[in-house]
Every structure is written in C-alpha cells, then in structure tokens.
Enzyme design. Structure first.
Site: not given
Ligand code: NAD
Length: 320
Positions: A273, A291
């Site tokens: 991106e 996104h």
């Molecule tokens: P979070 O930290 O609340 O949850 C992430 C979870 O993933 C944690 O529970 C962690 O233990 C787990 N984890 C870590 N590595 C792992 C693996 N290899 N396998 C399985 N589980 C694993 O995060 P969140 O707030 O739920 O955000 C998740 C993702 O969404 C992030 O990458 C964030 O950047 C992305 N995001 C995207 C947007 C969008 O606009 N599309 C918006 C907000 C967040």
C-alpha cells in the site's frame, strides 16, 4: 501553565476537537509538507496524527516543547515510539475505538463473496439490461453462512467483534491465538445478554474445520498465511484480511484463487500500500476495499472522544 497548543495534521473528528477547545486548548488544523511540519511543530505542545504524518527521530528531536503525540487509530508504525519513550513524551492511540467497524467490514466482504456481489456489481452495469437472465443463472450458486464454521486467527479486539457478529449470524466460531485459550463472548440480543465461549484451537484444526477464515493479528515480519497454510485449508475456503497487507502471502493467495482451492478473498489491506499489486486488484474473486476498516462515522467519533479525554487527563496530571 499557558494555553496548550495542539497541531492536527491528518484530520480529526469534530466532536473530539470541540471537547479539546471547550477544555481550553488551542487547536490548529493544517495540511503541511514535511518541510513545513519541521518548521512549525516545535511551536506546539502536542500533535494529533493518523497514519500519514511521519514523526521520526530527526523531527521529534527539534520539538523540545512537545508533551504528547496522539494517534487517531491503532498502528504506530509512523511514529518513533522509542524516541518518544526515551524523551518522556507519551504516545496515545485508540486501539478499541474502531474494532466494531472493522469487524462489520469483514462481514461485508464475506457476504459479498458468498453471493458473488463483488463480481456481479461489476457486471450488472454492463450486461444487466441485455443479459439479465444469463447473470441470474451465473450467480445462482450462492451459499448461506448459517451453520458454517468461522475460523478467527487472533482473538483480540477485532477478532472478538468478528466472533460476536459470526455468532449472531448462527455460525460456529473457533479461533487460534497463542495468548488466549478461550474467550467468553457476550452478545446483546434486544437487551438480553447471551454468552458463548470461543475456544482457541491449533492452526491445523482451524484450517481443517473453517469454511471462512479471517485474520486479526498484529503486523509481523513473516506472513501468517502462505502456501503451506492454504494447503491445509478446506477446499472452497473464503479468506479475509483486514489486518495488514503482508500478513497473507499474495502469491499463495493468487495461486489458491486461480486453482479453485479458495472461493474468494476479502481484502481491506494490501501488500505494498498505497500501490497494491494489479493482479490482486483485478482478480474477479477478490472483494476489496482501500483500507477503510476504521473509516466509519461511529469509529471516528469514538476515536475523537477517546483521544480528547486522554489529552485532557494528561494536562490535569501535568498541572498537578
Ligand atoms: P489486538 O492486539 O487486540 O489483537 C491481536 C491478537 O492477535 C492478540 O490477541 C494476539 O495474542 C494475537 N496474535 C498475535 N500473533 C498471533 C499469531 N501469529 N496467530 C494468532 N494470533 C496472534 O489487535 P486488534 O485491535 O484486534 O487489531 C488486529 C489487526 O487489525 C492489527 O493488525 C491492526 O493493525 C489491524 N487494524 C486494521 C484496521 C483497518 O482499517 N483495516 C483498523 C484497525 C486495526
């Protein structure tokens, strides 16, 4: 302490802005080039950014007056958080504010794929008035989500919201998260609280059982889903990624889409991106969005209010 000056460079919700102004902050919103930012930021006590403004060490070193950095959203890749920590500048983000919005977009993509809406929305404007019945036949092989298994990789904030929606739609929900063994999820159904427990299973079990797989993990150096993982999945699986582009190996995804292993992919995020691969963008089996997971009125309002409250509280602590 005099009136604190806050610079906003990537936009901010009006309600958040009003909260700050009512609390006596001077709030200035400007679109600045890198050079202009480096000239102006040293005159501010705080800055609020999203992902576009880059706050790196060479810039932050000049900003001796800076007392905080606010990030409307989650990822902190654009901010030198190490330097901020060394210099005692708190960095606030709003990780929970957008979870529901991202999860709802995930289901937008899943439903789009199960009924072919992503494809038929491209074809109807061109063929709908002459080949309506042919299109009706071509898109007659839809599927329901009810009773299907949703596999959630990452049972954090967005994974949990996705589970909540999946449960509400009558799906069986399983997850995989190395830091979670099970998660009790509450659903508010017409004011009535209902609870369900989601179990964290091995990736092998999740890949074997899931009809739909959605990825909700933090950014990492290596893809979480590549050729080997796709091989272990059910034939006809649907895969969704609304986390970060590099978490799915796009060559493996394209191969799976081309050879029929994967029915469809829902992507809100892309490798490279803001210049994603054209092969991905033009693939008929991809339902996509640029996104926009967190880009809803409600999420932006929650982000604005949460950040404003954190900033107001920080000032109280500084004054005390
Ligand atoms: P979070 O930290 O609340 O949850 C992430 C979870 O993933 C944690 O529970 C962690 O233990 C787990 N984890 C870590 N590595 C792992 C693996 N290899 N396998 C399985 N589980 C694993 O995060 P969140 O707030 O739920 O955000 C998740 C993702 O969404 C992030 O990458 C964030 O950047 C992305 N995001 C995207 C947007 C969008 O606009 N599309 C918006 C907000 C967040």
């Amino acid at each position: 302490m005099g009136k604190m000056r806050i610079l906003i460079t990537d936009g901010f919700n009006l309600k958040g802005m009003l909260l700050l102004e009512e609390a006596g902050f001077e709030v200035v919103e400007k679109n600045l080039s890198v050079e202009q930012l480096s000239m102006e930021l040293p005159g501010y006590d705080g800055i609020i950014v999203r992902s576009a403004t880059k706050l790196k060490r060479d810039l932050l070193e000049k900003c001796t007056r800076l007392k905080f950095i606010g990030r409307g959203g989650v990822g902190l890749d654009n901010i030198d958080t190490d330097f901020a920590a060394e210099s005692g500048i708190p960095v606030f983000n709003t990780p929970a504010a957008s979870s529901r919005s991202v999860a709802e977009l995930v289901f937008g993509h899943i439903l789009s794929i199960t009924r072919g809406l992503n494809q038929v929305n491209r074809e109807m404007p061109i063929l709908g008035h002459t080949e309506f019945n042919q299109l009706k036949k071509r898109y007659a092989k839809g599927a329901e989500l009810y009773g299907k298994t949703l596999g959630i990789i990452g049972l954090g904030r967005i994974g949990t919201e996705s589970a909540r929606i999946g449960l509400g739609m009558g799906m069986r929900v399983i997850g995989h998260d190395p830091h979670v063994s099970e998660k009790k999820i509450g659903l508010d159904i017409n004011g009535q609280q209902v609870y369900s427990t989601i179990h964290s299973v091995s990736t092998k079990e999740l890949f074997e059982k899931s009809d739909v797989i959605t990825l909700h993990v933090p950014n990492q150096d290596e893809p979480v889903i590549g050729f080997g993982e796709i091989d272990q999945m059910k034939d006809g699986v649907i895969i969704v990624n609304a986390s970060r582009g590099g978490l799915i190996d796009e060559s493996a995804l394209l191969q799976g889409l081309d050879n029929g292993k994967i029915t469809g992919a829902g992507l809100d995020v892309f490798y490279g991106e803001p210049n994603p691969s054209e092969r991905i963008l033009q693939h008929p089996l991809v339902s996509m969005s640029p996104h926009i997971g967190a880009s809803t009125f409600e999420a932006q309002e929650k982000i604005g209010i949460e950040l404003a409250r954190k900033i107001i509280q920080l000032r109280e602590e500084l004054v005390a």
